[in-house]
Design an enzyme around this catalytic site. Structure first.
Site, PDB file in Angstrom:
ATOM      1  N   ASP A 146       3.333   9.274  -0.583  1.00 61.65           N
ATOM      2  CA  ASP A 146       2.156   8.478  -0.255  1.00 61.65           C
ATOM      3  C   ASP A 146       2.006   7.404  -1.317  1.00 61.65           C
ATOM      4  O   ASP A 146       2.190   7.682  -2.506  1.00 61.65           O
ATOM      5  CB  ASP A 146       0.899   9.378  -0.269  1.00 61.65           C
ATOM      6  CG  ASP A 146      -0.020   9.105   0.915  1.00 61.65           C
ATOM      7  OD1 ASP A 146      -0.162   7.925   1.278  1.00 61.65           O
ATOM      8  OD2 ASP A 146      -0.581  10.064   1.455  1.00 61.65           O
ATOM      9  N   HIS A 156       0.816  -1.227   0.000  1.00 63.13           N
ATOM     10  CA  HIS A 156       0.000   0.000   0.000  1.00 63.13           C
ATOM     11  C   HIS A 156       0.846   1.272   0.000  1.00 63.13           C
ATOM     12  O   HIS A 156       0.350   2.340  -0.320  1.00 63.13           O
ATOM     13  CB  HIS A 156      -0.944  -0.012   1.210  1.00 63.13           C
ATOM     14  CG  HIS A 156      -2.035  -1.040   1.080  1.00 63.13           C
ATOM     15  ND1 HIS A 156      -3.311  -0.718   0.678  1.00 63.13           N
ATOM     16  CD2 HIS A 156      -2.025  -2.386   1.247  1.00 63.13           C
ATOM     17  CE1 HIS A 156      -4.046  -1.820   0.624  1.00 63.13           C
ATOM     18  NE2 HIS A 156      -3.292  -2.847   0.975  1.00 63.13           N
TER      19      HIS A 156
HETATM   20  C1  GDG Z   1      -2.243   3.727   3.335  1.00 63.78           C
HETATM   21  C2  GDG Z   1      -1.189   4.390   2.431  1.00 63.78           C
HETATM   22  C3  GDG Z   1      -2.832   4.339   0.546  1.00 63.78           C
HETATM   23  C4  GDG Z   1      -8.863   9.666   7.709  1.00 63.78           C
HETATM   24  N1  GDG Z   1      -9.279  10.421   8.746  1.00 63.78           N
HETATM   25  C5  GDG Z   1     -10.509  10.021   9.060  1.00 63.78           C
HETATM   26  C6  GDG Z   1     -10.853   8.984   8.194  1.00 63.78           C
HETATM   27  N2  GDG Z   1      -9.825   8.795   7.379  1.00 63.78           N
HETATM   28  C7  GDG Z   1      -9.823   7.820   6.273  1.00 63.78           C
HETATM   29  C8  GDG Z   1      -9.791   8.526   4.930  1.00 63.78           C
HETATM   30  C9  GDG Z   1      -9.191   7.449   4.042  1.00 63.78           C
HETATM   31  C10 GDG Z   1      -8.268   6.708   5.004  1.00 63.78           C
HETATM   32  O1  GDG Z   1      -8.681   7.013   6.324  1.00 63.78           O
HETATM   33  C11 GDG Z   1      -6.820   7.168   4.854  1.00 63.78           C
HETATM   34  O2  GDG Z   1      -6.311   6.641   3.668  1.00 63.78           O
HETATM   35  P1  GDG Z   1      -5.071   7.308   2.917  1.00 63.78           P
HETATM   36  O3  GDG Z   1      -4.923   6.620   1.620  1.00 63.78           O
HETATM   37  O4  GDG Z   1      -5.327   8.772   2.762  1.00 63.78           O
HETATM   38  O5  GDG Z   1      -3.798   7.143   3.857  1.00 63.78           O
HETATM   39  P2  GDG Z   1      -3.152   5.949   4.804  1.00 63.78           P
HETATM   40  O6  GDG Z   1      -3.954   5.743   6.025  1.00 63.78           O
HETATM   41  O7  GDG Z   1      -1.740   6.380   5.061  1.00 63.78           O
HETATM   42  O8  GDG Z   1      -3.206   4.630   3.908  1.00 63.78           O
HETATM   43  C12 GDG Z   1      -1.875   5.228   1.351  1.00 63.78           C
HETATM   44  C13 GDG Z   1      -3.767   3.553   1.468  1.00 63.78           C
HETATM   45  O9  GDG Z   1      -3.026   2.840   2.461  1.00 63.78           O
HETATM   46  C14 GDG Z   1      -4.601   2.542   0.663  1.00 63.78           C
HETATM   47  O10 GDG Z   1      -3.794   1.728  -0.133  1.00 63.78           O
HETATM   48  O11 GDG Z   1      -3.627   5.184  -0.281  1.00 63.78           O
HETATM   49  O12 GDG Z   1      -0.907   5.779   0.475  1.00 63.78           O
HETATM   50  O13 GDG Z   1      -0.312   5.206   3.203  1.00 63.78           O
HETATM   51  O14 GDG Z   1     -10.168   6.564   3.585  1.00 63.78           O
HETATM   52  O15 GDG Z   1     -11.080   8.949   4.575  1.00 63.78           O
HETATM   53  N3  GDG Z   1     -12.033   8.345   8.245  1.00 63.78           N
HETATM   54  C15 GDG Z   1     -12.909   8.757   9.196  1.00 63.78           C
HETATM   55  N4  GDG Z   1     -12.624   9.764  10.077  1.00 63.78           N
HETATM   56  C16 GDG Z   1     -11.447  10.422  10.050  1.00 63.78           C
HETATM   57  O16 GDG Z   1     -11.209  11.336  10.837  1.00 63.78           O
HETATM   58  N5  GDG Z   1     -14.091   8.162   9.291  1.00 63.78           N
END
Ligand code: GDG
Length: 460
Positions: free
Chosen positions: A364, A156
């Site tokens: 990322d 990821h």
């Molecule tokens: C890893 C990789 C890759 C965030 N704050 C809240 C919340 N979130 C949710 C977001 C999103 C998820 O969490 C975060 O996903 P990201 O992709 O932005 O980042 P990572 O957590 O670092 O994820 C990344 C991912 O895996 C998938 O392969 O894209 O590069 O680092 O869905 O919406 N959700 C809620 N409240 C929050 O305050 N409900």
């Protein structure tokens, strides 16, 4: 029909009253429900001792199988090697890498333990899909136990350039372990190129005419499968969320100002302090923007047992306080910093009425927030995505305003441009991004990966 076994560090066990699961979790659950299967991984519990056997919970066609970690496992495998060695390495943060041989051994040992408890659950036709950097050695450990099934892996995070990868002590052991999978999925073509570069330069391996890769006496494939989101589902929940009390409360408090939204786990890879500096630069360069916007940064805590994360929280709070102290008035502050999670449904509504989605990670793998922001927009009056060129999402969302996340004044310039952008240009940019998101949803992602995994050969 072959069953699916997904393995990840944390398991999306359905818990009553926990609310709707996130995109990745529900996509994996759906893939499991299709032909039945097992989701295996750590329970999230640190116990006196490791489990003798997994704890099993059955829900319809899906079995959730979880195992506990001991305190030493948690320290060495989870806090140590996974999150203090591999995570900073994979995000190009060489200065933050810690390496302790004991933690590396603990990491291998936990993978060996997980393989040992998983092996008895595996049937000959099962497809096995392992997720993320915590579990790289799992296939090798399963093979040692005689498991011959097809095993795929999805990373990821970014896969870094060779010069970064070789900074890792024993990097060849990690790369050899990766090559024990039948299929390695990465987020971007850039990652695939970096992987092939390592294999050619460091492992003396080669690409075969059929696209497979031979290295370390093993045959594998490395393919980019950019992860997507539930595009239409997110769009629908954004419309619904405009009616939520939480969304209305926020809207009232913003009045006629433009909202800028940032949503990130508290992680140094996300570039949050630089974003605050960008707000400082914006207000210095364009003082007439004073009082005209509110930047809301939502940052749920993450890995707060790991030292650099504690320092980061202090830096972030300090940077926000500094900017607010400098520019706030009696009835306005430029930055609103919320250090907790908000509900998924409220998030979609907040995205929808934000004029700017500010997503500037230093690195990322993909960044799902960027995609969720785009999917939530009003087609008649969409907002603007300001996106780091170093997020995997930048390879697909080419009509975002792409910025170098290390340069606060470049970010400030993009914010200013976005604040001034007319609806015609906003629509054009948004439509192009939305089309990309419709053509590659989270379901497409898992279907494409599993199709490619099924097409690999099974060991005899
Ligand atoms: C890893 C990789 C890759 C965030 N704050 C809240 C919340 N979130 C949710 C977001 C999103 C998820 O969490 C975060 O996903 P990201 O992709 O932005 O980042 P990572 O957590 O670092 O994820 C990344 C991912 O895996 C998938 O392969 O894209 O590069 O680092 O869905 O919406 N959700 C809620 N409240 C929050 O305050 N409900």
């Amino acid at each position: 029909m072959s069953r699916l076994i997904t393995v990840s560090n944390r398991v999306g066990v359905p818990t009553p009253g926990a609310g709707r699961a996130g995109g990745l979790e529900s996509a994996l659950r759906e893939a499991l429900e299709a032909d039945g299967g097992i989701w295996f991984g750590w329970s999230g519990q640190v116990a006196e001792a490791r489990s003798e056997a997994p704890t099993i919970l059955k829900k319809g066609k899906v079995t959730f199988a979880t195992v506990d970690l001991s305190r030493t496992d948690y320290d060495d495998y989870y806090l140590g090697y996974a999150n203090s060695t591999l995570w900073p390495l994979l995000h190009y943060q060489l200065g933050l890498i810690e390496f302790h041989r004991k933690q590396f051994q603990g990491y291998i040992a936990v993978n060996e333990y997980m393989a040992r408890l998983l092996a008895p659950l595996i049937e000959p036709d099962d497809l096995i899909w392992v997720h993320d950097y915590h579990l790289i050695p799992l296939a090798e450990e399963l093979r040692k136990l005689g498991i011959k099934n097809r095993i795929g892996f999805f990373l990821h995070t970014p896969f870094p350039a060779t010069e970064i990868m070789v900074a890792l002590p024993h990097h060849e052991m990690i790369m050899r372990a990766l090559c024990a999978y039948d299929l390695i999925g990465l987020q971007t073509e850039l990652g695939v190129r970096a992987f092939l570069d390592y294999i050619a330069r460091e492992a003396n391996g080669r690409l075969e005419f059929d696209g497979s890769l031979s290295a370390y006496d093993q045959l594998t494939r490395v393919v980019a499968f950019p992860i997507g989101i539930d595009t239409e589902g997110f769009a629908r929940s954004a419309v619904r969320a405009t009616r939520l009390a939480e969304t209305k409360r926020l809207k009232n408090s913003i009045a006629d100002r433009q909202l800028i939204i940032g949503v990130d786990r508290m992680d140094y890879s996300k570039g949050i302090p630089t974003r605050f500096e960008a707000i400082d630069d914006l207000l210095t360069e364009w003082p007439d923007e004073t009082g005209k916007f509110t930047y809301l940064q939502i940052t749920p805590p993450s890995r707060s047992d790991v030292l650099p994360y504690q320092a980061l929280r202090r830096d972030v709070e300090h940077a926000a306080g500094h900017v607010n102290g400098k520019y706030s008035d009696l009835d306005w502050a430029p930055i609103r910093f919320v250090a907790r999670a908000v509900s998924r449904s409220a998030l979609a509504g907040i995205f929808r009425f934000s004029r700017i989605g500010l997503v500037t990670p230093w690195r990322d793998g993909m960044n799902l927030v960027a995609k969720e922001y785009v999917a939530s927009q009003d087609p008649d009056d969409p907002g603007v995505l300001v996106l780091s060129r170093f997020a995997g999402a930048a390879a697909e969302l080419k009509t975002a305003l792409l910025v170098n996340p290390l340069d606060p004044s470049e970010i400030a310039g993009a914010i200013h441009r976005a604040l001034k952008m007319g609806v015609g240009e906003r629509k054009e940019r948004w439509q192009a991004m939305m089309e990309v998101l419709r053509n590659n949803t989270i379901d497409d992602w898992s279907a494409n990966f599993l199709k490619a995994l099924k097409a690999t050969r099974q060991l005899d």
